[in-house]
Design a protein around this motif. Sequence first.
Motif, PDB file in Angstrom:
ATOM      1  N   GLN B 134      49.316   5.411  53.103  1.00 33.26           N
ATOM      2  CA  GLN B 134      48.512   5.238  54.320  1.00 33.26           C
ATOM      3  C   GLN B 134      49.381   5.300  55.567  1.00 33.26           C
ATOM      4  O   GLN B 134      48.958   5.849  56.587  1.00 33.26           O
ATOM      5  N   GLU B 138      48.710   7.769  58.713  1.00 33.78           N
ATOM      6  CA  GLU B 138      48.488   7.313  60.087  1.00 33.78           C
ATOM      7  C   GLU B 138      49.451   8.019  61.040  1.00 33.78           C
ATOM      8  O   GLU B 138      49.084   8.357  62.162  1.00 33.78           O
ATOM      9  N   HIS B 141      47.925  11.280  61.706  1.00 32.10           N
ATOM     10  CA  HIS B 141      46.840  11.222  62.677  1.00 32.10           C
ATOM     11  C   HIS B 141      47.385  11.176  64.101  1.00 32.10           C
ATOM     12  O   HIS B 141      46.885  11.843  64.998  1.00 32.10           O
ATOM     13  N   GLU B 199      38.455  -0.109  59.266  1.00 32.43           N
ATOM     14  CA  GLU B 199      38.255   1.202  58.649  1.00 32.43           C
ATOM     15  C   GLU B 199      36.984   1.270  57.818  1.00 32.43           C
ATOM     16  O   GLU B 199      36.254   2.245  57.885  1.00 32.43           O
ATOM     17  N   GLU B 233      40.751   8.833  56.083  1.00 30.28           N
ATOM     18  CA  GLU B 233      40.114   7.554  56.369  1.00 30.28           C
ATOM     19  C   GLU B 233      39.202   7.123  55.221  1.00 30.28           C
ATOM     20  O   GLU B 233      39.113   5.946  54.895  1.00 30.28           O
ATOM     21  N   HIS B 236      41.228   5.426  52.956  1.00 26.50           N
ATOM     22  CA  HIS B 236      41.610   4.093  53.452  1.00 26.50           C
ATOM     23  C   HIS B 236      40.464   3.094  53.313  1.00 26.50           C
ATOM     24  O   HIS B 236      40.656   1.928  53.016  1.00 26.50           O
TER      25      HIS B 236
HETATM   26 FE   LIG Z   1      43.308   4.848  58.619  1.00 27.03          FE
END
Ligand SMILES: [Fe+2]
Lengths: 90, 508
Positions: B134, B138, B141, B199, B233, B236
């Motif tokens: 994760q 991130e 992102h 999330e 996501e 997540h």
């Molecule tokens: Fe996330």
Amino acid sequence: MAENVFIALQNNPDAQPIIEAIIQDNEHAIVNESPGMVKIDCPKRLVIKRETVEEKLGREFELQDIHLTLISLSGNMDEDEDEIVLQWNF
Amino acid sequence: MTTKAKRLNMNQKYQLMTRGLDWETTYQDMDDVFPYDKYEGIKIKDWDKWQDPFRLTVDAYWKYQSEKERKLYAILDSVAQNNSQLSISDARYMNAVKIWMQGVTPLEYNAFRGFCTLGRGFRGAGARVACQFQAIDEMRHHQTQIHAFSHYNKFFNGMNQQSRIRDRAWYLSIPKSYFEDAMTAGPFEFITAISFSFEYVLTNLLFMPFVSGAAYNGDLATTTFGFSAQSDESRHMTLGLEIIKFMLEQHEDNVPIIQGWLDKWFWRGYRLLGLVGTMMDYMLPKKVMSWRQAWEIYWEENGVALFNDLARYGIKMPKHHETATKEKNRITHEFWSTIYQFSHATALYTWIPGNEELDWLSAEYGELFDTVYRPRYEYWKELDDKGERFFQERLPVVCNVCQIPIFHTMPDDPLKNCCLVSEYKGTKHQMCSEGCLDIFNNEPEKYCQAYIPPQQIYQGNCGGATLDDYRKWLHIRDEDTGEYYGSEDHQMWEKWKAQAGKPTDEAA
Ligand SMILES: [Fe+2]
Ligand SMILES: [Fe+2]
Ligand SMILES: [Zn+2]
């Protein structure tokens, strides 16, 4: 009572066979289209079967490939080689 | 002749990667190696019960992520080559992109930092692996958003000081404080706050209706990175739910601790999302879905189903959820009214919605909108037409928990301002709601130390005590702020439209 699970996929050609398979395998699925995206709601439980996707696609398909078009989901999720299940347990 | 080894199935591969890789330390006490995963009071009997339902392995992770990146960058290249900024619905839309870039993109980076910490902090290997993946997501992102926005930054104002204003601008402390609150908590609270409350429960509202709105408004770059990020996501989110169930199943003593975190982080997340709702209702010139409608679908239907499912563990609906639902018809109008009055102190433009948009808001929000907010907008429009565009001269009092200006109203009276005060160690702290007041009173020692930008500004700690000094300290120019109509963005947009033979705002 709120009880739907959902899955949302990008509205693109890669997702089409998956969407068609979901509609075929889930009698109570409701399809909501919005720009760029398709959200499918279903009471309590929704299943995606590899075999059905392969039928629609006309070739082999690995369920993990859904990651390429997946936008979001809700429900307890379980995945193995043959199916992805989303469900609420109440 | 060699025989082909039988392929491992997904579950076997995942087990091999996440079980038995680590060991019980003997030179050092395990509690010294993992010093942070006990003090919050969460009791874990068996870390091996931790499951990643996607059972992602390293090879699968790289395969899918590289494919996503290839697709994304092909589109970002074409956005740049084809001058796709010209295809957006209207240049006002770009202010939603500015909020994203200024406020949301830094959260991705903080999520990266937080999950790096967790990837070291938990003693279960399955949990550490999930947090490490994760963390990489991130960072991706954060980077892809910066890349996507860099094209728009060539044409539009308000995007060129991202890292500076992220740390300094008063209004950006709203998202910033949310993550910093989580990052200064223990690892289990962080993961509850981010993976579950943010999330799982709430980001659907950001990434689904809003990104779909970006698609509808012709913003190919945001749509593409938005949906690309959201595919991570969904992983997540799934993990967020698994984590909650894992903690709840491990020990009954965990239940009240987790309930407390769910109450706190539901409210904090909901407050933060008011900003997203405002982007949907006001900053998308072409509307997809109102905040009210999104709240009904993603909270009242999907969120409530989730809490129905958790009821079997003894988890109740998060505290103050009724208030959130009562506010669904007003929160975005209160928010927009506030940004409208303060946009001279932000790197954003604001405006009064056009008549068609006001009609749409009336249809979506009914009588309350027609009696309270529409007349207010019409009054401000009149002032603007007389050359007296309304701005507040002072910065607002902000809530000492969520850091949003105290503009919210009483749950049962949309005409009465809500400001609640708690006194701690001789200082008065203002809060916007019962939800934020509860959070403050549960951890006063934490929140009494919060950095409250307007207070710092007026103490002269931010370049000087006037708005002018402050803007300079932010490195934002007067031209980056204030009213949209007549702004540099607006003028440029009108010029482009005229060149393309499209009707301009003047002619309309
Ligand atoms: Fe996330
Ligand atoms: Fe992210
Ligand atoms: Zn607050």
